[in-house]
Write a protein that holds these residues in place. Sequence first.
Motif, short mmCIF file in Angstrom:
data_model
loop_
_atom_site.label_atom_id
_atom_site.label_comp_id
_atom_site.label_asym_id
_atom_site.label_seq_id
_atom_site.Cartn_x
_atom_site.Cartn_y
_atom_site.Cartn_z
N GLY A 1 0.79 -1.22 0.00
CA GLY A 1 0.00 0.00 0.00
C GLY A 1 0.82 1.27 0.00
O GLY A 1 0.27 2.36 -0.12
N ASN A 2 2.15 1.15 0.13
CA ASN A 2 3.04 2.31 0.09
C ASN A 2 4.00 2.14 -1.08
O ASN A 2 5.03 1.45 -0.95
CB ASN A 2 3.80 2.43 1.41
N PRO A 3 3.74 2.73 -2.24
CA PRO A 3 4.60 2.52 -3.41
C PRO A 3 6.05 2.93 -3.19
O PRO A 3 6.97 2.30 -3.74
CB PRO A 3 3.94 3.40 -4.49
N LEU A 4 6.28 3.97 -2.37
CA LEU A 4 7.65 4.41 -2.12
C LEU A 4 8.45 3.33 -1.39
O LEU A 4 9.58 3.00 -1.78
CB LEU A 4 7.65 5.70 -1.31
N LEU A 5 7.87 2.76 -0.34
CA LEU A 5 8.57 1.72 0.40
C LEU A 5 8.71 0.44 -0.42
O LEU A 5 9.70 -0.29 -0.27
CB LEU A 5 7.83 1.43 1.71
N VAL A 6 7.73 0.16 -1.27
CA VAL A 6 7.87 -0.99 -2.17
C VAL A 6 9.06 -0.78 -3.10
O VAL A 6 9.85 -1.71 -3.34
CB VAL A 6 6.57 -1.20 -2.98
N GLY A 7 9.21 0.44 -3.61
CA GLY A 7 10.37 0.73 -4.46
C GLY A 7 11.68 0.62 -3.70
O GLY A 7 12.68 0.11 -4.24
N VAL A 8 11.70 1.09 -2.45
CA VAL A 8 12.92 0.96 -1.63
C VAL A 8 13.25 -0.50 -1.40
O VAL A 8 14.42 -0.92 -1.48
CB VAL A 8 12.73 1.69 -0.29
N LEU A 9 12.24 -1.31 -1.12
CA LEU A 9 12.46 -2.74 -0.93
C LEU A 9 12.99 -3.38 -2.19
O LEU A 9 13.92 -4.22 -2.15
CB LEU A 9 11.15 -3.40 -0.51
N LEU A 10 12.43 -3.00 -3.34
CA LEU A 10 12.88 -3.57 -4.61
C LEU A 10 14.33 -3.21 -4.89
O LEU A 10 15.15 -4.08 -5.23
CB LEU A 10 11.98 -3.04 -5.73
N VAL A 11 14.68 -1.94 -4.71
CA VAL A 11 16.07 -1.50 -4.96
C VAL A 11 17.02 -2.12 -3.93
O VAL A 11 18.13 -2.54 -4.28
CB VAL A 11 16.15 0.04 -4.92
N GLY A 12 16.58 -2.19 -2.68
CA GLY A 12 17.44 -2.78 -1.66
C GLY A 12 17.72 -4.25 -1.91
O GLY A 12 18.85 -4.72 -1.74
N ALA A 13 16.70 -4.99 -2.34
CA ALA A 13 16.90 -6.42 -2.63
C ALA A 13 17.85 -6.60 -3.82
O ALA A 13 18.75 -7.43 -3.78
CB ALA A 13 15.56 -7.08 -2.90
N ALA A 14 17.63 -5.82 -4.89
CA ALA A 14 18.49 -5.94 -6.07
C ALA A 14 19.92 -5.51 -5.76
O ALA A 14 20.89 -6.17 -6.16
CB ALA A 14 17.92 -5.11 -7.21
N GLY A 15 20.07 -4.39 -5.05
CA GLY A 15 21.41 -3.90 -4.75
C GLY A 15 22.19 -4.81 -3.83
O GLY A 15 23.39 -5.05 -4.05
N SER A 16 21.55 -5.34 -2.80
CA SER A 16 22.25 -6.25 -1.89
C SER A 16 22.60 -7.56 -2.59
O SER A 16 23.65 -8.16 -2.31
CB SER A 16 21.41 -6.51 -0.65
N SER A 17 21.74 -8.01 -3.50
CA SER A 17 22.06 -9.22 -4.26
C SER A 17 23.29 -8.99 -5.12
O SER A 17 24.21 -9.82 -5.16
CB SER A 17 20.86 -9.61 -5.13
N TRP A 18 23.32 -7.85 -5.82
CA TRP A 18 24.48 -7.53 -6.65
C TRP A 18 25.75 -7.41 -5.81
O TRP A 18 26.81 -7.90 -6.18
CB TRP A 18 24.25 -6.23 -7.41
N LEU A 19 25.65 -6.75 -4.66
CA LEU A 19 26.81 -6.56 -3.80
C LEU A 19 27.37 -7.89 -3.33
O LEU A 19 28.59 -8.12 -3.38
CB LEU A 19 26.43 -5.70 -2.60
N GLY A 20 26.49 -8.79 -2.86
CA GLY A 20 26.97 -10.09 -2.40
C GLY A 20 27.64 -10.89 -3.50
O GLY A 20 28.70 -11.49 -3.29
N GLU A 21 27.06 -10.87 -4.70
CA GLU A 21 27.64 -11.63 -5.80
C GLU A 21 28.96 -11.04 -6.27
O GLU A 21 29.91 -11.77 -6.57
CB GLU A 21 26.63 -11.69 -6.95
N PHE A 22 29.04 -9.72 -6.35
CA PHE A 22 30.27 -9.11 -6.84
C PHE A 22 31.42 -9.28 -5.84
O PHE A 22 32.55 -9.56 -6.23
CB PHE A 22 30.05 -7.63 -7.14
N LEU A 23 31.13 -9.14 -4.54
CA LEU A 23 32.16 -9.37 -3.54
C LEU A 23 32.62 -10.82 -3.57
O LEU A 23 33.82 -11.11 -3.49
CB LEU A 23 31.63 -9.00 -2.15
N GLY A 24 31.66 -11.74 -3.68
CA GLY A 24 32.03 -13.15 -3.77
C GLY A 24 32.86 -13.45 -5.01
O GLY A 24 33.80 -14.26 -4.96
N TYR A 25 32.52 -12.81 -6.12
CA TYR A 25 33.28 -13.00 -7.35
C TYR A 25 34.73 -12.55 -7.18
O TYR A 25 35.65 -13.23 -7.63
CB TYR A 25 32.60 -12.21 -8.47
N ARG A 26 34.93 -11.41 -6.52
CA ARG A 26 36.30 -10.93 -6.29
C ARG A 26 37.07 -11.89 -5.40
O ARG A 26 38.27 -12.14 -5.62
CB ARG A 26 36.27 -9.54 -5.67
N VAL A 27 36.40 -12.43 -4.39
CA VAL A 27 37.05 -13.41 -3.52
C VAL A 27 37.44 -14.65 -4.32
O VAL A 27 38.55 -15.19 -4.18
CB VAL A 27 36.13 -13.78 -2.34
#
Length: 212
Positions: free
Chosen positions: A38-64
């Motif tokens: 019911g809150n489009p702004l928080l839904v967008g924050v959740l969407l960006v946060g999920a995508a960004g944290s997924s990318w961060l975890g994968e890229f850090l793991g790739y460097r390792v």
Amino acid sequence: MVFFWAMLILIGMVVADFYLPMLPSATLVTAMVGLVFGNPLLVGVLLVGAAGSSWLGEFLGYRVFRVIRAGLRRRAPRAVTGTATRLLTRTVVKLEGLLQRTVVDHPYRTTMVARFLPAGRTTLAWVAAGAGRAPYARMAALGGALWAVYTVGLGLLIVWIAGPGWESLIGSVVTVLAVGVVLTWFAKRWQRNKAAEILDSEPVEEEADAAA
């Protein structure tokens, strides 16, 4: 304030999920939709946060993994003894070579399939770390975006049907597990077909192996 702390936990969970694939990061994202429905702004924050944290975890793991692979290459090769050990080593090396070729030739298609396999993001990062020409930063971004859209979209559908509350939470867990099983079946089937195609396209080496 509750959403803020929940987002911190979610980001840590999604990043850690790369190293511990048994963590229920997808279920957490889907269940969190009930907090922001019911809150489009928080839904967008959740969407960006999920995508960004997924990318961060994968890229850090790739460097390792790149560092680990470089260390393994610098080590002096050891003699492989035993027929069974030699056969197993040759099979593993050949399989990894096939996967690396698939990543280089079809990086984004492979990402779309591997991202929904159990431990697929970890395996993809390890394989890509050994394939020097793989555009892994963009692959991880695509995988994170697809995964975030899938988990958040699934959560929105469940909350829209069941409404926010324990019903939607239980429905999120059950639905994520069920959809995960179906996607895993399709992804594994595609992976087997792709490996069979690559093997059929290679020259036959039985005579050389027999001579060796």
